[in-house]
Motif scaffolding. Structure first.
Motif, PDB file in Angstrom:
ATOM      1  N   ALA A 112       0.846  -1.205   0.000  1.00 40.13           N
ATOM      2  CA  ALA A 112       0.000   0.000   0.000  1.00 40.13           C
ATOM      3  C   ALA A 112       0.873   1.244   0.000  1.00 40.13           C
ATOM      4  CB  ALA A 112      -0.917   0.002   1.217  1.00 40.13           C
ATOM      5  N   ILE A 160       2.102   1.732  -3.522  1.00 38.14           N
ATOM      6  CA  ILE A 160       1.070   2.304  -4.408  1.00 38.14           C
ATOM      7  C   ILE A 160       0.862   3.780  -4.081  1.00 38.14           C
ATOM      8  CG2 ILE A 160      -1.388   2.219  -5.034  1.00 38.14           C
ATOM      9  CD1 ILE A 160      -1.315  -0.775  -4.607  1.00 38.14           C
ATOM     10  N   ALA A 161       0.864   4.101  -2.778  1.00 36.72           N
ATOM     11  CA  ALA A 161       0.670   5.494  -2.361  1.00 36.72           C
ATOM     12  C   ALA A 161       1.766   6.379  -2.945  1.00 36.72           C
ATOM     13  CB  ALA A 161       0.678   5.584  -0.836  1.00 36.72           C
ATOM     14  N   PHE A 189      -3.348   5.204 -11.950  1.00 40.31           N
ATOM     15  CA  PHE A 189      -3.666   4.234 -10.895  1.00 40.31           C
ATOM     16  C   PHE A 189      -3.611   2.799 -11.402  1.00 40.31           C
ATOM     17  CE2 PHE A 189      -7.724   4.620 -12.924  1.00 40.31           C
ATOM     18  CZ  PHE A 189      -8.341   3.397 -12.726  1.00 40.31           C
ATOM     19  N   MET A 207      -1.468  -0.224  -9.782  1.00 38.61           N
ATOM     20  CA  MET A 207      -2.071  -1.476  -9.309  1.00 38.61           C
ATOM     21  C   MET A 207      -1.405  -2.687  -9.972  1.00 38.61           C
ATOM     22  SD  MET A 207      -5.989  -0.386  -9.549  1.00 38.61           S
ATOM     23  CE  MET A 207      -7.179  -0.772  -8.313  1.00 38.61           C
ATOM     24  N   VAL A 222      -6.736  -5.547  -5.012  1.00 38.87           N
ATOM     25  CA  VAL A 222      -6.371  -4.167  -4.684  1.00 38.87           C
ATOM     26  C   VAL A 222      -7.539  -3.275  -5.041  1.00 38.87           C
ATOM     27  CG1 VAL A 222      -4.747  -2.297  -5.125  1.00 38.87           C
ATOM     28  CG2 VAL A 222      -3.962  -4.646  -5.245  1.00 38.87           C
ATOM     29  N   GLN A 223      -7.899  -2.379  -4.128  1.00 36.35           N
ATOM     30  CA  GLN A 223      -9.001  -1.462  -4.400  1.00 36.35           C
ATOM     31  C   GLN A 223      -8.577  -0.031  -4.085  1.00 36.35           C
ATOM     32  OE1 GLN A 223     -12.944  -2.495  -2.818  1.00 36.35           O
ATOM     33  NE2 GLN A 223     -12.985  -0.464  -1.915  1.00 36.35           N
ATOM     34  N   ILE A 224      -8.864   0.887  -5.000  1.00 37.24           N
ATOM     35  CA  ILE A 224      -8.571   2.304  -4.761  1.00 37.24           C
ATOM     36  C   ILE A 224      -9.872   3.080  -4.895  1.00 37.24           C
ATOM     37  CG2 ILE A 224      -7.252   4.310  -5.534  1.00 37.24           C
ATOM     38  CD1 ILE A 224      -5.142   2.472  -6.616  1.00 37.24           C
ATOM     39  N   TRP A 254     -11.186  -1.505  -8.732  1.00 35.14           N
ATOM     40  CA  TRP A 254     -10.476  -2.625  -8.107  1.00 35.14           C
ATOM     41  C   TRP A 254      -9.997  -3.626  -9.145  1.00 35.14           C
ATOM     42  CZ3 TRP A 254     -12.595  -7.554  -8.440  1.00 35.14           C
ATOM     43  CH2 TRP A 254     -13.951  -7.604  -8.827  1.00 35.14           C
ATOM     44  N   ILE A 262      -6.810   3.195  -0.076  1.00 33.44           N
ATOM     45  CA  ILE A 262      -6.315   1.968  -0.720  1.00 33.44           C
ATOM     46  C   ILE A 262      -6.623   0.794   0.202  1.00 33.44           C
ATOM     47  CG2 ILE A 262      -4.283   0.756  -1.590  1.00 33.44           C
ATOM     48  CD1 ILE A 262      -2.924   3.436  -1.922  1.00 33.44           C
TER      49      ILE A 262
END
Length: 218
Positions: A128, A131-132, A141, A145, A162-164, A178, A209
Motif C-alpha cells: 500500500a 502504491i501510495a 492508478f 495497481m 487491490v481497491q482504490i 479494483w 487503498i
C-alpha cells in the motif's frame, strides 16, 4: 448490500494472532489500548522522518507490543530494515530513548527490536505504501495497481485484490476501482488472508487503498 467485515478481526483465534499481548484490569484497559496506538504512531512518525532522505517506502509491516509488569517489548517487523540502520547506525537506540522520554516509563524497561520479514512485497502494508508513493508521483492508478500485483507474484502468494477509492486521477466524481489476481476467498475462515487499509493524501484529495492478500489455506 454485502456486509463487509475486517478480514483480520474475523479470523482472530483461527489463522490470525493479536498484535498486542498484555493483560489489564477492566478499568485500565482503555488506557493500555490508547498507549499502544500512541506507541505505534510515534514509531511510524519517527521512521518516516528518519527515512525521508532514502525512500518513500517506510517498510513497516506491523508493530507488535508485549507488556509485562517490568518490561515492554516492542517488535517492529520491517521489509527493509537496512535503510533505517544505514542512515543512522544508532537509530534503534535513539528510537528507544525517545520512546522512553515520550511515555516516561519509570519502573518499566522498554525494549525495541527490529525483525526483517522474508518477502516484503507479500505484505499488504508495504504494498500500500508503494502504491501510495506511485499515486503521489501522478502515475496512473492502473499502472500502479498492475505493478503492485507483479511485485506480489514474486512473493508466491495465492491471490491478491487491490481497491482504490476516491478522486482517482483527479476526476471530479469519486469512484471505486479494483483489480483481482488469483483467488481471494474472504468467506473461508481457514484461509489466511492479510489485509490493510491505507489513506493517501494527493493534491486532488484523499484516496483510500485497500489490499487483500490470500497467503495460504490451513
Amino acid at each position: 448490500m454485502g456486509q463487509k467485515i475486517n478480514p483480520l478481526g474475523f479470523r482472530l483465534g483461527t489463522t490470525q494472532g493479536h498484535h498486542s499481548l498484555w493483560f489489564a484490569q477492566p478499568k485500565n484497559y482503555s488506557e493500555g489500548l490508547q498507549e499502544d496506538q500512541k506507541i505505534r504512531d510515534f514509531i511510524k512518525n519517527y521512521i518516516q522522518k528518519d527515512m525521508r532522505i532514502s525512500s518513500s517506502v517506510e517498510g513497516i509491516a506491523r508493530i507488535e507490543i508485549q507488556k509485562r509488569i517490568d518490561l515492554i517489548q516492542v517488535i517492529i517487523f520491517m521489509g527493509f530494515p537496512k535503510l533505517l540502520i544505514e542512515n543512522r547506525p544508532r537509530g534503534i537506540q535513539e528510537l528507544q530513548i525517545n520512546l522512553e522520554k515520550e511515555f516516561n516509563y519509570v519502573n518499566q524497561k522498554l525494549n525495541v527490536a527490529i525483525t526483517r520479514i522474508a518477502k516484503p512485497y507479500g505484505n499488504p502494508n508495504i504494498l500500500a505504501e508503494f502504491i501510495a508513493g506511485q499515486l503521489k508521483n501522478r502515475v496512473s492508478f492502473r499502472k500502479a495497481m498492475k505493478k503492485a500485483i507483479e511485485l506480489t507474484e514474486q512473493a508466491d502468494t495465492k491471490g491478491i485484490q487491490v481497491q482504490i477509492a476516491g478522486r482517482i486521477d483527479g476526476k471530479e466524481i469519486a469512484r471505486v476501482e479494483w483489480i483481482r489476481e488469483g483467488r481471494v476467498p474472504l468467506q473461508t475462515i481457514r484461509a489466511k488472508i492479510d489485509y490493510c487499509f491505507y489513506t493517501v493524501r494527493t493534491i486532488y484529495g484523499v484516496l483510500g487503498i485497500k489490499i487483500w492478500i490470500f497467503i495460504d489455506e490451513e
